[in-house]
Scaffold this active site. Structure first.
Site, PDB file in Angstrom:
ATOM      1  N   ARG A  82       5.526 -12.715   9.635  1.00  0.00           N
ATOM      2  CA  ARG A  82       5.954 -11.445   9.324  1.00  0.00           C
ATOM      3  C   ARG A  82       7.306 -11.352  10.075  1.00  0.00           C
ATOM      4  O   ARG A  82       7.492 -12.029  10.724  1.00  0.00           O
ATOM      5  CB  ARG A  82       4.842 -10.097   9.674  1.00  0.00           C
ATOM      6  CG  ARG A  82       5.018 -10.375  10.541  1.00  0.00           C
ATOM      7  CD  ARG A  82       3.848  -8.687  10.839  1.00  0.00           C
ATOM      8  NE  ARG A  82       3.134  -7.945  10.357  1.00  0.00           N
ATOM      9  CZ  ARG A  82       2.723  -7.241   9.027  1.00  0.00           C
ATOM     10  NH1 ARG A  82       3.475  -6.284   9.976  1.00  0.00           N
ATOM     11  NH2 ARG A  82       1.860  -7.251   8.720  1.00  0.00           N
ATOM     12  N   LYS A 125       4.104   0.483   9.774  1.00  0.00           N
ATOM     13  CA  LYS A 125       4.829   1.806   8.350  1.00  0.00           C
ATOM     14  C   LYS A 125       3.728   2.891   9.969  1.00  0.00           C
ATOM     15  O   LYS A 125       4.640   4.257   9.831  1.00  0.00           O
ATOM     16  CB  LYS A 125       3.378   2.222   7.303  1.00  0.00           C
ATOM     17  CG  LYS A 125       4.395   1.330   6.983  1.00  0.00           C
ATOM     18  CD  LYS A 125       4.247   1.303   5.029  1.00  0.00           C
ATOM     19  CE  LYS A 125       2.424   0.215   5.066  1.00  0.00           C
ATOM     20  NZ  LYS A 125       2.341  -0.138   3.750  1.00  0.00           N
ATOM     21  N   GLU A 131       0.924  -1.347  -0.248  1.00  0.00           N
ATOM     22  CA  GLU A 131       0.095   0.267  -0.126  1.00  0.00           C
ATOM     23  C   GLU A 131       1.153   1.365   0.186  1.00  0.00           C
ATOM     24  O   GLU A 131       2.100   1.602   0.838  1.00  0.00           O
ATOM     25  CB  GLU A 131      -1.070   0.080   1.466  1.00  0.00           C
ATOM     26  CG  GLU A 131      -1.403   1.052   1.283  1.00  0.00           C
ATOM     27  CD  GLU A 131      -2.695   1.500   2.819  1.00  0.00           C
ATOM     28  OE1 GLU A 131      -2.946   0.332   3.567  1.00  0.00           O
ATOM     29  OE2 GLU A 131      -3.151   2.514   2.606  1.00  0.00           O
TER      30      GLU A 131
HETATM   31  P1  ATP Z   1       1.733  -1.931   8.089  1.00  0.00           P
HETATM   32  O1  ATP Z   1       0.831  -3.383   9.133  1.00  0.00           O
HETATM   33  O2  ATP Z   1       2.692  -1.458   9.049  1.00  0.00           O
HETATM   34  O3  ATP Z   1       1.047  -0.845   7.593  1.00  0.00           O
HETATM   35  P2  ATP Z   1       1.483  -3.125   6.072  1.00  0.00           P
HETATM   36  O4  ATP Z   1       2.234  -4.684   5.705  1.00  0.00           O
HETATM   37  O5  ATP Z   1       0.100  -3.304   6.146  1.00  0.00           O
HETATM   38  O6  ATP Z   1       2.349  -3.298   7.274  1.00  0.00           O
HETATM   39  P3  ATP Z   1       1.718  -3.621   3.183  1.00  0.00           P
HETATM   40  O7  ATP Z   1       2.158  -2.218   2.342  1.00  0.00           O
HETATM   41  O8  ATP Z   1       0.213  -4.010   3.212  1.00  0.00           O
HETATM   42  O9  ATP Z   1       2.198  -3.038   4.631  1.00  0.00           O
HETATM   43  O10 ATP Z   1       3.097  -4.560   2.415  1.00  0.00           O
HETATM   44  C1  ATP Z   1       2.863  -5.063   1.453  1.00  0.00           C
HETATM   45  C2  ATP Z   1       2.952  -6.916   1.767  1.00  0.00           C
HETATM   46  O11 ATP Z   1       4.581  -6.555   2.986  1.00  0.00           O
HETATM   47  C3  ATP Z   1       2.477  -7.052   1.957  1.00  0.00           C
HETATM   48  O12 ATP Z   1       2.019  -8.753   1.428  1.00  0.00           O
HETATM   49  C4  ATP Z   1       2.572  -7.781   3.262  1.00  0.00           C
HETATM   50  O13 ATP Z   1       1.862  -8.719   3.990  1.00  0.00           O
HETATM   51  C5  ATP Z   1       4.354  -8.268   2.732  1.00  0.00           C
HETATM   52  N1  ATP Z   1       4.645  -7.084   4.745  1.00  0.00           N
HETATM   53  C6  ATP Z   1       4.996  -6.503   5.177  1.00  0.00           C
HETATM   54  N2  ATP Z   1       5.668  -6.251   6.593  1.00  0.00           N
HETATM   55  C7  ATP Z   1       6.072  -7.206   5.956  1.00  0.00           C
HETATM   56  C8  ATP Z   1       6.668  -8.325   7.027  1.00  0.00           C
HETATM   57  N3  ATP Z   1       7.068  -7.424   8.746  1.00  0.00           N
HETATM   58  N4  ATP Z   1       7.546  -9.127   7.082  1.00  0.00           N
HETATM   59  C9  ATP Z   1       6.703 -10.031   5.912  1.00  0.00           C
HETATM   60  N5  ATP Z   1       6.500  -9.296   5.234  1.00  0.00           N
HETATM   61  C10 ATP Z   1       5.819  -8.435   5.572  1.00  0.00           C
HETATM   62 MG    MG Z   2      -1.283  -3.760   4.328  1.00  0.00          MG
END
Ligand code: ATP
Ligand code: MG
Length: 572
Positions: A269, A279, A42
């Protein structure tokens, strides 16, 4: 027992559980053996090391199985998203060494299609316009053990719903006045199935569709269908989406989509010690100016790591070593640092730099002589060149490399003792001069052995210590930014009531010092990687000017992970 640092085997002799699933799908000729993954960020912040894990995993699977990996922006929430983030994400994925080959897609590309899907559900009596506020919807959802309360609008007619939904789209209603919900089951033990919201009204311009829409799909409604539209075969995501999977399946069933359905696979994760990865928290660090920006070298963002001096190879190596796990765990930051040292050792130029100088005078060395001694630019590189280092009578050495009253195992310089000046001569300390007021040592006086020059040593002397030095006359002054971990606690988010993660900031995460380097450091450019010998790995920062180089310390040479590995071997 803690899981810290442990990871499931990811070496390419054995398959991880995702690869097992994929290989079995291939052998069953599912999707005609086609493999297609995606990385779906995102665009509401910069990518971090957790995303890097997901990028390496998704693009890595595509590489390994001759498949494809799309870059898809999940841009369903215009209030927090921007093109700045889109651009940074593209830069970071490319920098890590992955190519989406032009398959750059956006959930917003599918807004029309998603709207049509929603109309399809309404027509089937499987979605309805609800006039409850988001807050009331949440309050009426019940709990996992207590059913929720049905919305008074749940049984409106198809015609009414179609009309209201059309008007929602046409902008006739204010924000928050209505939503479209799926009609599933308010008593389901899975809370995600209790009539989830599909669309909300947001009179907000979108960074790609501008003013075209005033209703926006929820992530859950957009995500699975976007995967389906792109013909994704394996939708790899993090564990928290496991409970959403029945909802994604329900959507596809309700849309009568039975062919080419993406298979969702969840993994744990990545969590790292001494940092935060949400984020929202990273944004808080940026907007409260605790760090200088998303690319502050203390940030766990990819841009921060890049500016800190991490290489793409080191991050990919880390991702490989961490492997994929099915259970939540926390990986030791020391492992990331270890991978970084492994790579930098191979590629970084070497230089002698003194951080905390004390003057050293070689009494028996001629006054006006400059000798040129030579060192390898990088001893790990078989094709390395030599660098020339000027040697004179008056040098700086590291204050810590001298002790007036040393303990037994101190092999560096002390009164009456000998050390080698790296690439040059063996010297012996004869006396010191002190500031009469403070008692601080201001000069160390030595003699040198002219027969002991490195490479042509005829002195027959054995010394245990070798120290770095720079000729004062030739020294290049530079700024060194000594970075340390941003947080004091292994898990900064674990806080008592009334406190927050920002209370765990390490007040000494950045120390700026002036340092003195051998002349060869003048050849370095922004981004150059260099090992300051016996000290650490550094990178030239973009804040450098013609007049003044700025170095960021990437990591020190002390490898605590190597120690962990050694201890593990000993125990085994
Ligand atoms: P946040 O929860 O901090 O807002 P997010 O996971 O929603 O972060 P996205 O931009 O939706 O952020 O993530 C894009 C991709 O990266 C998704 O497929 C998510 O599962 C993966 N991702 C995010 N954080 C991690 C992590 N700590 N380890 C592995 N994969 C991750
Ligand atoms: Mg997300």
């Amino acid at each position: 027992m803690s899981d810290k640092g442990k990871s499931e085997d990811s070496s390419h002799t054995s398959l991880n559980f995702i690869e097992e699933i994929i290989e079995s799908d291939i052998s069953n000729n599912k999707n005609d053996g086609r493999i297609h993954t995606r990385f779906p960020p995102e665009p509401n912040g910069y990518l971090h090391i957790g995303h890097a894990k997901s990028i390496c995993l998704n693009f890595g699977i595509a590489e390994r199985y001759n498949g494809k990996c799309n870059l898809r922006f999940d841009d369903t929430n215009p209030t927090t998203e921007s093109t700045e983030y889109v651009d940074s994400i593209k830069e970071d994925v490319g920098w890590l060494g992955f190519d989406w080959e032009g398959r750059e897609y956006y959930a917003s590309d599918y807004f029309d299609k998603l709207y049509d899907y929603a109309v399809y559900l309404i027509k089937k009596g499987k979605a309805y316009v609800c006039e409850m506020s988001m807050e009331d919807i949440a309050n009426n959802r019940g709990t996992p053990t207590r059913p929720g309360k049905e919305s008074p609008w749940r049984n409106s007619s198809v015609e009414e719903n179609l009309e209201l939904f059309t008007k929602m789209r046409e902008g006739e209603f204010p924000n928050g006045s209505k939503v479209l919900r799926a009609k599933i089951d308010m008593a389901s033990p899975n809370m995600h199935l209790r009539d989830p919201v599909l669309y909300r009204i947001m009179h907000t311009s979108h960074h790609r569709t501008a003013g075209k829409w005033c209703i926006y799909p929820m992530y859950d409604w957009a995500h699975g269908q976007s995967d389906y539209i792109e013909r994704i075969t394996h939708s790899v995501c993090t564990l928290e989406f496991e409970v959403h999977r029945p909802l994604y399946d329900w959507f596809l069933d309700a849309l009568d989509i039975f062919e080419n359905r993406p298979r969702q696979i969840e993994f744990a994760r990545l969590n790292l010690t001494y940092t935060v990865m949400s984020k929202r928290k990273l944004l808080e660090l940026v907007s409260s100016k605790i760090v200088s920006g998303w690319d502050d070298p203390r940030m766990p963002t990819i841009s921060g790591l890049r500016r800190r001096g991490y290489t793409p190879a080191s991050i990919r190596m880390f991702s490989e070593k961490v492997g994929v796990a099915k259970r939540e765990n926390i990986i030791d930051m020391a492992l990331l640092e270890h991978c970084c040292r492994e790579d930098l050792n191979k590629i970084a130029s070497r230089a002698m730099v003194v951080m905390n100088p004390v003057k050293l005078i070689i009494n028996n060395y001629p006054d006006d002589t400059t000798e040129e001694v030579a060192g390898k630019v990088n001893p790990e590189d078989p094709e390395t060149m030599m660098r020339i280092i000027p040697f004179t009578k008056t040098l700086y050495i590291e204050r810590d490399d001298f002790m007036e009253d040393p303990p037994k195992k101190f092999f560096r310089l002390s009164p009456g003792k000998e050390v080698r000046l790296k690439y040059a001569y063996i010297i012996k300390c004869e006396s010191v001069v002190k500031d009469p007021e403070t008692g601080e040592i201001t000069e160390i006086h030595c003699t040198y052995d002219p027969d002991s020059r490195s490479g042509q040593d005829r002195s027959n002397k054995k010394v245990k210590g070798t120290i770095q030095w720079v000729s004062i006359e030739h020294a290049v002054k530079a700024e060194a930014r000594l970075y340390d971990r941003l947080f004091l606690k292994e898990n900064p988010s674990d806080v008592e009531e009334g406190k927050d993660f920002k209370d765990n900031i390490n007040p000494e995460s950045l120390k700026i010092v002036e340092c003195y380097g051998e002349p060869s450091i003048n050849d370095f450019k922004t981004g150059s990687k260099v090992q300051f010998e016996r000290n650490g790995y550094y990178v030239v920062d973009k804040d450098s000017t013609e007049e003044r180089l700025v170095f960021n310390r990437t990591v020190t040479l002390r490898d605590s992970w190597a120690k962990v590995l050694k201890n593990m071997e000993k125990k085994a």
